[in-house]
Design an enzyme around this catalytic site. Structure first.
Site, short mmCIF file in Angstrom:
data_model
loop_
_atom_site.label_atom_id
_atom_site.label_comp_id
_atom_site.label_asym_id
_atom_site.label_seq_id
_atom_site.Cartn_x
_atom_site.Cartn_y
_atom_site.Cartn_z
N SER A 1 -6.95 0.35 0.42
CA SER A 1 -5.76 0.94 1.03
C SER A 1 -5.94 1.05 2.55
CB SER A 1 -5.52 2.32 0.40
OG SER A 1 -4.62 3.08 1.16
N ASP B 1 0.82 -1.21 0.00
CA ASP B 1 0.00 0.00 0.00
C ASP B 1 0.86 1.26 0.00
OD1 ASP B 1 -2.52 1.54 0.27
OD2 ASP B 1 -1.55 2.14 2.13
N1 URA Z 1 -6.05 7.09 3.31
C1 URA Z 1 -5.42 5.95 2.99
O1 URA Z 1 -4.76 5.34 3.82
N2 URA Z 1 -5.52 5.50 1.71
C2 URA Z 1 -6.23 6.13 0.77
O2 URA Z 1 -6.30 5.67 -0.34
C3 URA Z 1 -6.88 7.33 1.12
C4 URA Z 1 -6.77 7.79 2.41
#
Ligand code: URA
Length: 432
Positions: free
Chosen positions: A189, A167
């Protein structure tokens, strides 16, 4: 579609470009290959854009999330022998809820391991706020985290590099390719990190309004539903509240100012919106942990939550009695007419606080711990010309004009009364 044994990035991109469903094998392969560096940024950026344009179905989102979880470690708190509960906010202005909430829930014997982030842009970050407490450290390794959870019940720390590394890479790429605001990508995410963080239950605070990522209720509802389903499918008891972020939360915005407001709440006082949300989130977290009848208001009133806060601050190297940083320069914004406060725009005020030095523009920038804004009025308050509306705080005096250029258009004094608004706009519960 069935997948061939050998997979090429071009095949995965073409499939999604043409609106096809990506197989589990395709998803697992490409996320692993990108994380290892075997697939380059240009190919993954093209895939992100194809997903942005054509979306993903529920099965694809589950697989995408699982592949990101599998790219790193998954925390495991079962050895504590007590239920664990976590909370996540999509971010807002003056949103310090995690700070009183963690100790409040932990005071009922539920362990709260919170892995938080830093502020970026106009929204503040829990870690920056905590670092306003002299000595406080957010860099806590897994062993120390377990020991603080055993002794105190709550820890608020930075997420280590081992949690969902896929991520981190994908988010950085989305940030520079205009593919952030896509529900399947946002949901996977956030939830990959939260599921990997290992708590038994999770309550999501999906903010809606000018100061939030999600500007309208329907989109926020769709994001919340996607995340709630992802969490429950992964065995984490997950629910969400949609909450208003068209005005800042509470009366204090900025790192040390928000710690001061947290202490007010833990002392049984504080602004009504912060207290209402803290108690509602605490009730949900405790219900998921098997305590549906917990009297959370009593724990704020009688000092139990404050005792847990002080123990957490001490365990993380901080001094709960130390004076907080105070800005050397202040400026009062006053009403230019008699009337009723009809607008205190969260985005305008959040950007103002950021311009005063409370936030950062780039990940590596420092923040001013004492910078921020103290509101003296709320929506619907009647004011007179010359009355103080807010006080701006900064360490660098020449920032006032820049901050006021954002704040002033967002503060409106009108003639009509304003209907009372609820801070909780909707709730999203598990479907099964
Ligand atoms: N916060 C996150 O961790 N990921 C995203 O895609 C958007 C906000």
């Amino acid at each position: 579609m069935s997948s061939p044994t050998r997979i090429d990035a071009v095949d995965v991109i073409r499939a999604k470009r043409d609106g096809e469903e990506l197989s589990t094998d395709y998803i697992r392969w490409i996320i692993d290959a990108y994380t290892r560096g075997a697939v380059g940024d240009e190919q993954f950026a093209a895939l992100n854009m194809a997903i942005f344009l054509n979306g993903m179905n529920r099965r694809e989102i589950v697989d995408w999330t699982q592949a990101m979880i599998d790219s790193g470690e998954r925390m495991d708190f079962r050895a504590l022998g007590v239920p664990t509960a976590d909370k996540h906010s999509t971010g807002g202005v003056g949103d310090k809820l995690s700070l009183p909430l963690g100790p409040l829930v932990a005071s009922f014997g539920v362990a709260v391991p919170m892995l938080s982030g830093r502020g970026l842009g106009h929204t503040g970050g829990t870690l920056d706020k905590l670092e306003a407490i002299p000595g406080f450290t957010v860099d806590i390794d897994n062993e120390r985290m377990m020991s603080i959870l055993r002794d105190v019940g709550v820890v608020i720390a930075s997420a280590g590099a081992g949690l969902a590394p896929a991520d981190k890479k994908i988010y950085a790429l989305r940030d520079i390719t205009s593919t952030v605001d896509c529900i399947p990508l946002i949901a996977s995410s956030i939830m990959s990190k939260k599921i990997a963080a290992g708590a038994d239950s999770l309550v999501l605070d999906v903010k809606v309004g000018s100061g939030a990522f999600m500007k309208d209720l329907d989109t926020a509802r769709e994001l919340a539903r996607t995340m709630v389903d992802l969490g429950n499918d992964a065995g984490v008891i997950t629910s969400a509240l949609l909450t208003d972020m068209s005005v800042p939360l509470g009366k204090k915005i900025g790192n040390s100012l928000e710690i001061a407001e947290t202490v007010e709440v833990l002392a049984g006082g504080g602004p009504a919106d912060i207290v209402e949300l803290t108690c509602e989130f605490a009730r949900r977290m405790l219900a998921a942990a098997g305590q549906p009848d917990a009297d959370v208001e009593a724990a704020l009133r009688d000092g139990r939550a404050m005792d847990t806060w002080r123990a957490m601050v001490t365990a993380q190297g901080g001094d709960p009695d130390a004076a907080l940083p105070v800005a050397p320069h202040t400026h009062d914004l006053v009403a230019d007419r008699d009337g009723v406060v009809t607008e205190l725009d969260a985005l305008a005020i959040g950007v103002g606080s950021w311009r005063l030095g409370a936030g950062r523009a780039r990940k590596e920038d420092p923040v001013q711990l004492s910078a921020g804004i103290e509101l003296h009025v709320g929506i619907g308050d009647r004011v007179q010309a010359g009355q103080k509306l807010m006080t701006l705080h900064t360490e660098t005096e020449d920032r006032f004009d820049y901050a006021l250029a954002s704040i002033t258009p967002g503060v409106v004094i009108g003639d009509t009364e304003v209907a009372e608004r609820s801070v909780i706009l909707d709730t999203i519960d598990p479907t099964r």
